[in-house]
Design a protein around this motif. Structure first.
Motif, short mmCIF file in Angstrom:
data_model
loop_
_atom_site.label_atom_id
_atom_site.label_comp_id
_atom_site.label_asym_id
_atom_site.label_seq_id
_atom_site.Cartn_x
_atom_site.Cartn_y
_atom_site.Cartn_z
N ARG A 1 -4.05 4.55 -4.20
CA ARG A 1 -5.31 4.71 -3.48
C ARG A 1 -5.16 5.56 -2.22
O ARG A 1 -6.06 6.32 -1.87
N ALA A 2 -4.03 5.43 -1.51
CA ALA A 2 -3.84 6.17 -0.26
C ALA A 2 -3.89 7.68 -0.52
O ALA A 2 -3.34 8.16 -1.50
N PRO A 3 -4.52 8.42 0.36
CA PRO A 3 -4.61 9.88 0.17
C PRO A 3 -3.28 10.60 0.39
O PRO A 3 -3.09 11.71 -0.09
N VAL A 4 -2.36 9.95 1.11
CA VAL A 4 -1.05 10.54 1.39
C VAL A 4 -0.01 9.43 1.25
O VAL A 4 -0.21 8.32 1.76
N LEU A 5 1.08 9.73 0.54
CA LEU A 5 2.18 8.77 0.47
C LEU A 5 3.05 8.95 1.70
O LEU A 5 3.97 9.75 1.74
N GLU A 6 2.73 8.20 2.75
CA GLU A 6 3.46 8.33 3.99
C GLU A 6 4.73 7.48 3.94
O GLU A 6 4.74 6.40 3.36
N ASP A 7 5.79 8.00 4.55
CA ASP A 7 7.03 7.25 4.65
C ASP A 7 6.89 6.28 5.83
O ASP A 7 7.49 6.45 6.88
N ALA A 8 6.07 5.25 5.62
CA ALA A 8 5.80 4.29 6.68
C ALA A 8 6.56 3.00 6.42
O ALA A 8 7.15 2.79 5.36
N GLY A 9 6.50 2.12 7.40
CA GLY A 9 7.16 0.84 7.23
C GLY A 9 8.38 0.74 8.12
O GLY A 9 8.79 1.69 8.77
N ALA A 10 8.96 -0.45 8.13
CA ALA A 10 10.12 -0.68 8.99
C ALA A 10 11.38 -0.69 8.15
O ALA A 10 11.78 0.33 7.62
N GLY A 11 12.02 -1.83 8.00
CA GLY A 11 13.25 -1.89 7.24
C GLY A 11 13.20 -2.99 6.20
O GLY A 11 12.27 -3.79 6.17
N ILE A 12 14.22 -3.03 5.37
CA ILE A 12 14.23 -4.00 4.28
C ILE A 12 15.67 -4.35 3.95
O ILE A 12 16.57 -3.51 4.05
N SER A 13 15.90 -5.61 3.61
CA SER A 13 17.19 -6.05 3.10
C SER A 13 17.10 -6.20 1.59
O SER A 13 16.10 -6.70 1.07
N LEU A 14 18.13 -5.76 0.90
CA LEU A 14 18.18 -5.88 -0.55
C LEU A 14 19.40 -6.70 -0.93
O LEU A 14 20.54 -6.36 -0.57
N ALA A 15 19.16 -7.79 -1.64
CA ALA A 15 20.24 -8.66 -2.09
C ALA A 15 20.77 -8.16 -3.44
O ALA A 15 20.29 -7.18 -4.01
N ALA A 16 21.76 -8.88 -3.96
CA ALA A 16 22.43 -8.45 -5.19
C ALA A 16 21.46 -8.30 -6.35
O ALA A 16 21.58 -7.36 -7.15
N ASN A 17 20.49 -9.20 -6.46
CA ASN A 17 19.57 -9.11 -7.59
C ASN A 17 18.72 -7.85 -7.52
O ASN A 17 18.49 -7.17 -8.53
N GLY A 18 18.27 -7.47 -6.32
CA GLY A 18 17.51 -6.24 -6.19
C GLY A 18 18.36 -5.01 -6.44
O GLY A 18 17.92 -4.05 -7.09
N LEU A 19 19.60 -5.02 -5.96
CA LEU A 19 20.49 -3.88 -6.18
C LEU A 19 20.85 -3.74 -7.65
O LEU A 19 20.94 -2.61 -8.18
N ARG A 20 21.04 -4.85 -8.35
CA ARG A 20 21.34 -4.76 -9.78
C ARG A 20 20.16 -4.21 -10.55
O ARG A 20 20.33 -3.47 -11.52
N ALA A 21 18.96 -4.58 -10.14
CA ALA A 21 17.78 -4.01 -10.77
C ALA A 21 17.74 -2.50 -10.54
O ALA A 21 17.46 -1.72 -11.46
N LEU A 22 18.03 -2.08 -9.32
CA LEU A 22 18.04 -0.64 -9.01
C LEU A 22 19.12 0.08 -9.80
O LEU A 22 18.93 1.23 -10.23
#
Length: 386
Positions: free
Chosen positions: A33-54
């Motif tokens: 929906r957003a007119p521009v995909l802005e690189d916004a936001g702060a930070g994020i932690s990724l645990a083993a399950n998220g990294l394995r999915a990636l």
């Protein structure tokens, strides 16, 4: 089985779903929906399950290269005393990878780069989603533009309009009782740890350190929905001025205009299904949870890989979505309940006696016991896509 899919929502979950579907041979369009995909936001932690999915999506190596492992830190009191210490090496030994911290904008960019530019349709406000015979789904925007596909993935966030249309009797998201302010520092900060949480009465402050010396910080406060401050950074300096270092330094290294402020919502009433016909719900649209376990994005990444694996092997789309629902709903809803409980025992506690009892229990919990508790959520093995 291959087909065509429209993914509604260009956030982390939607992009991951598109990557997964493309890896199994599906044609995909991501509408945002957003007119521009802005690189916004702060930070994020990724645990083993998220990294394995990636890893299964083919972008794990790129994400690890851009992230910083969380080996040191833990949970503290406002005066600086340690409640628990993080043993990142022990966790890495147990699950094969440390938790990592990465700017959310960097993660989003790496996911976008894994898709062809023509797969992203920006400024498309998906409104009506209708299932049409035989076995097709129709997505329309407010201008009358129409996309048709064999599958629609609703990754349109906690306020999902698609979810509301599929489950009109569901109460939808509710305020968790907390609000979060967060930002990235403008400059490098002298940090002695990779990751910290500090729990006060009705308040939490945390930071994630990045490769370049900058950091993400967040402050979670127990406040009514809609509470806002004329000068958020000044308000945080007032509230946290006597908390331990490096909290004042993190705030001093932040530009006032960089501070983001959002109320924390959740789907407290679980959905009865993550799939209706040829529409699959994913990420916050399916199971928006509080951030107290750091599992929101990881669960969306699990969704994406599980959905793609089901579609790759099931005989029909309907059978694949039934399998996706059966595999993802129990786990993600259990994680959401655990996140809610973690908030109640952490930042949400306000009574001095309750805070004291919790702090004592945390200090007495052996490191290995705490690690086993973490592994309940982190130790997930993804299905193979290739």
């Amino acid at each position: 089985m291959v087909g065509t899919a429209v993914v509604v929502g260009g956030g982390i979950g939607g992009l991951a779903a598109a990557i997964g579907l493309r890896r199994i041979g599906w044609e995909i369009r991501v509408v945002e929906r957003a007119p521009v995909l802005e690189d916004a936001g702060a930070g994020i932690s990724l645990a083993a399950n998220g990294l394995r999915a990636l890893d299964e999506l083919g972008v794990g190596e790129a994400v690890r290269s851009a992230a910083r492992g969380q080996y040191s830190g833990g949970t503290r009191t406002p005066a600086g005393g340690w409640l628990t210490r993080m043993d990142g090496a022990l966790l890495e030994k147990a699950v094969g990878t440390p938790i990592v911290g990465i700017p959310r904008a960097t993660l989003h960019r790496l996911l976008r780069e894994a898709l062809p530019a023509e797969a992203l349709l920006i400024g498309y406000d998906a409104g009506a989603v209708r299932q049409t015979a035989p076995g097709r789904v129709r997505v329309e925007d407010g201008r009358g533009d129409v996309l048709e596909a064999d599958l629609v993935v609703a990754a349109d966030g906690i306020g999902s309009r698609i979810r509301s249309g599929l489950f009109p009797a569901h109460p939808g998201p509710v305020h968790s009782g907390s609000t979060v302010l967060r930002a990235l520092t403008e400059e490098a900060v002298d940090l002695r740890t990779d990751f910290e949480l500090t729990w006060g009465r009705g308040a939490e402050f945390g930071h994630i350190a990045f490769h370049d010396g900058r950091a993400e910080w967040h402050a979670v406060l127990s406040l009514p929905a809609g509470t806002r401050f004329p000068d958020p950074l000044a308000e945080l300096r007032r509230r946290f001025h006597d908390w331990h270092d490096p909290i004042p330094a993190l705030l001093d290294a932040t530009r006032p205009e960089a501070v983001l402020h959002h109320d924390i919502g959740e789907l407290r009433t679980p959905l009865p299904s993550y799939a209706v016909g040829r529409i699959a719900l994913l990420g916050d649209a399916a199971h928006a949870m509080t951030p107290h376990l750091g599992q929101g994005a990881c669960q969306a990444l699990e969704d994406a890989v599980t959905l793609a694996a089901a579609l790759a092997t099931a005989p029909t789309t309907e059978a694949a979505l039934a399998r996706y629902d059966a595999e993802r709903r129990p786990r993600s809803q259990a994680v959401a309940r655990a996140a809610r409980q973690a908030g109640r025992m952490g930042q949400r506690l306000t009574h001095p006696v309750a805070v004291g009892l919790r702090n004592t229990a945390m200090r007495l919990t052996p490191s290995r016991t705490a690690t086993r508790m973490i592994l309940r959520h982190h130790a997930w093995t993804p299905p193979r896509l290739r």
